[in-house]
Write an enzyme that holds these catalytic residues in place. Structure first.
Site, short mmCIF file in Angstrom:
data_model
loop_
_atom_site.label_atom_id
_atom_site.label_comp_id
_atom_site.label_asym_id
_atom_site.label_seq_id
_atom_site.Cartn_x
_atom_site.Cartn_y
_atom_site.Cartn_z
N CYS A 27 32.05 4.83 15.22
CA CYS A 27 31.58 5.21 13.80
C CYS A 27 32.46 6.09 13.12
CB CYS A 27 29.99 5.58 14.05
SG CYS A 27 29.30 5.99 12.17
N VAL A 28 32.02 7.37 12.96
CA VAL A 28 33.07 8.34 12.21
C VAL A 28 34.12 8.79 13.26
CG1 VAL A 28 31.60 10.26 12.98
CG2 VAL A 28 33.25 10.47 10.68
#
Length: 599
Positions: free
Chosen positions: A336-337
């Site tokens: 993800c991030v």
């Protein structure tokens, strides 16, 4: 054949009116406690008295304005709605006379809100259901077909309409939901008393805002029955703890594995329990696994930006891994991030000719935010400015803000079923490790989150080659290391199309893999209990739809496929490495201390 209205075969239970009256009194008392919990931070000046719904009003108002500017099309749209309601009314009258009629509107197959048989068997509830479906779909068509509407406003209007139509479903209200009516009569209102008690508790737990109870937290404890893969914290600084996991094989691949999880959530999504733990499985395959555990930031971390997360996060971890194993090169995973940070770091390293990351894997991570999905609704200029002002007051963004945003991406799955089951049926939720993790939210440092929103969601600078970090302009085309880029088919956070487009940004070979399910379940799909499927194919060219046409579908987990990809790059084996056997002494047992901090 349907029975005429008034001759329904099912008779509702007869309540004990004395007990029902007592419970209604308790219900009202509980409602007062819930209201007091909601108003407490307002009275103490910690929160304004009303939320800001201006963006929703503005976006939907713009849609109405577009339609009202063309009276002929407005009349046609109103006529379509009226025609459908006339058909529904005629169908209902026929049913009342015992005739069979086909539904005018039916729920989607995956829509669980109307599964109770009485939604179809009882003409009144069937009418309510179909009227709702007709109205909500008509409104969706208005937004979709509003001519001359800019795409950002259309996107925002679609998002806010989804929230509104989900909230107004008849399944969410006591007097229009047959299940709730039956349950309330059967229990003489005791369900409402229990539900209101839990509602007051959850508003108080949320500091005046509802923190929806999705799981029973009393059944889980991090490090005891969740996040239990054995290992040691071998390094700690102000931003990270680095965990090295204990090997279970005599030989391991020479090249270590570094996992860079998101800081928006805690790392143990990859170590929920032994049966579906990616970390435990990777260790069992003969990998020396290291994982970053990010600090849950407070006021003193306000100025920690992307550069700090790169230097004190990834670079610090690489230095520690070299001391622990003697290996300069690793393979890395970014989720993800955490994947966006890893990609940013790789571009920086490419500019500096730093080749310590020999290959990279991305789990549902974006580098191009053109098609970033509904989260872009929260990342317009006005929204980012407002968020920056909010974060400036404390130095961080409350974890509940991001948790609420993620829940709003799927309101019919993550919000309203719990409102109905917990606060109206009075049923405590089942213990579910995934939802326990989901509720164990983390804060975001002001500088880091502002940089991320502006440079990625708002201005898409990384994909454009315009992002600067530590004085270096970043160019993903200079990243030549092999890339394994995993997307998931039903992802609402990092849409598969967005990850596909981002795959074209790198300068080296990219293996794009599409897994079934969504942002979490598609990643955490263990071979021990395989679900779903995954698709593999050729080069990342054209559109995702074109790629899918020639892709190969494989049932089960993609994990073994990924491991073969890793092993083929660096197959050399060495003796297993115990945590603490290198130059770094263990500091404590996994999962460490940072992960235990609550928001």
């Amino acid at each position: 054949m349907d029975k005429p209205y008034g001759e329904e075969k099912t008779q509702g239970p007869v309540p004990d009116f004395e007990e029902l009256s007592r419970n209604m009194a308790r219900f009202i008392e509980g409602a007062g406690e819930a209201a007091a919990a909601y108003l407490k931070p307002v009275q103490e000046g910690q929160r304004p008295a009303a939320g800001d719904a201006s963006e929703a009003v503005k976006s939907l108002g713009r849609v109405a304005e577009v339609w009202m500017n063309d009276p002929q099309k407005t009349f046609e749209a109103q006529s379509r709605l009226g025609t459908q309601f006339l058909s529904l009314w005629a169908s209902t009258l026929k049913r009342a006379q015992g005739e069979f009629t086909e539904p005018v509107a039916e729920p989607e197959p995956k829509d669980n809100r109307f599964k109770d048989p009485e939604w179809s068997e009882n003409p009144i509830f069937d009418f309510l259901k179909q009227a709702y479906l007709i109205s909500s779909r008509w409104a969706e068509d208005l937004v979709e077909n509003a001519e001359g509407l800019d795409e950002r406003t259309r996107h925002k209007a679609q998002f806010y309409l989804k929230q509104l139509s989900s909230a107004l479903s008849p399944s969410n209200f006591l007097l229009t939901n047959p299940e709730l009516i039956r349950e309330t009569l059967r229990e003489n209102g005791a369900n409402l008393v229990r539900g209101m008690t839990m509602l007051a508790e959850d508003i108080e737990a949320g500091g005046g805002e509802l923190k929806i109870r999705q799981s029973d937290p009393s059944n889980f404890k991090v490090g005891v029955n969740i996040a239990t893969t054995p290992g040691k914290v071998i390094f700690r600084n102000d931003l990270i703890e680095l965990i090295q996991y204990t090997p279970v094989t005599e030989k391991v691949l020479k090249r270590p594995l570094l996992i860079v999880p998101p800081w928006i959530n805690k790392f143990y999504i990859l170590d929920l329990n032994p049966e579906k733990s990616f970390i435990r499985w990777a260790v069992s395959q003969g990998l020396t696994v290291f994982c970053i555990s990010w600090v849950n930031p407070a006021e003193q971390h306000a100025e920690k930006g992307f550069e700090h997360y790169m230097v004190d996060g990834i670079f610090a971890a690489l230095d520690a891994i070299e001391k622990a194993t003697g290996e300069k090169k690793v393979t890395a995973i970014g989720y993800c991030v955490g994947g966006t940070l890893l990609a940013t770091t790789l571009a920086y390293m490419a500019a500096k000719r730093d080749k310590r990351v020999d290959s990279a894997t991305f789990f549902t991570a974006q580098v191009d935010f053109t098609h970033a999905g509904d989260l872009k609704v929260f990342a317009g200029e006005e929204e980012v400015r407002s968020l920056e002002a909010t974060m400036k007051k404390r130095g961080y963004l409350e974890g509940s803000r991001m948790a609420n945003a993620f829940n709003m991406l799927r309101p019919n799955d993550l919000i309203w079923p719990y409102v109905v089951n917990v606060y109206m049926k009075g049923q405590a939720p089942f213990p579910f490790d995934l939802l326990y993790w989901n509720a164990d939210s983390t804060r975001m440092p002001a500088a880091n989150h502002a940089f991320y929103l502006r440079n990625c969601y708002l201005e898409n600078k990384l994909a454009k080659g315009e992002m600067e970090l530590a004085g270096v302009k970043l160019d993903l085309k200079k990243v030549k290391a092999p890339i394994f880029n995993l997307a998931t088919k039903e992802d609402h956070i990092a849409p598969a199309r967005s990850v596909f487009v981002g795959s074209k940004a790198f300068g080296g070979p990219v293996d794009y893999v599409l897994a079934g399910s969504g942002h979490i379940a598609g990643v955490v799909n263990s071979p021990n209990k395989p679900k779903y499927q995954f698709w593999t194919g050729g080069p990342v060219e054209g559109e995702l739809e074109d790629w899918m046409k020639q892709a190969t579908e494989t049932s089960g987990s993609w994990w073994p496929y990924w491991f073969e990809w890793i092993k083929a790059q660096a197959p050399r084996m060495v003796a297993a490495r115990e945590p603490g056997s290198g130059k770094l002494e263990p500091l404590c047992d996994a999962p460490g201390t940072y992960v235990l901090a609550k928001s």
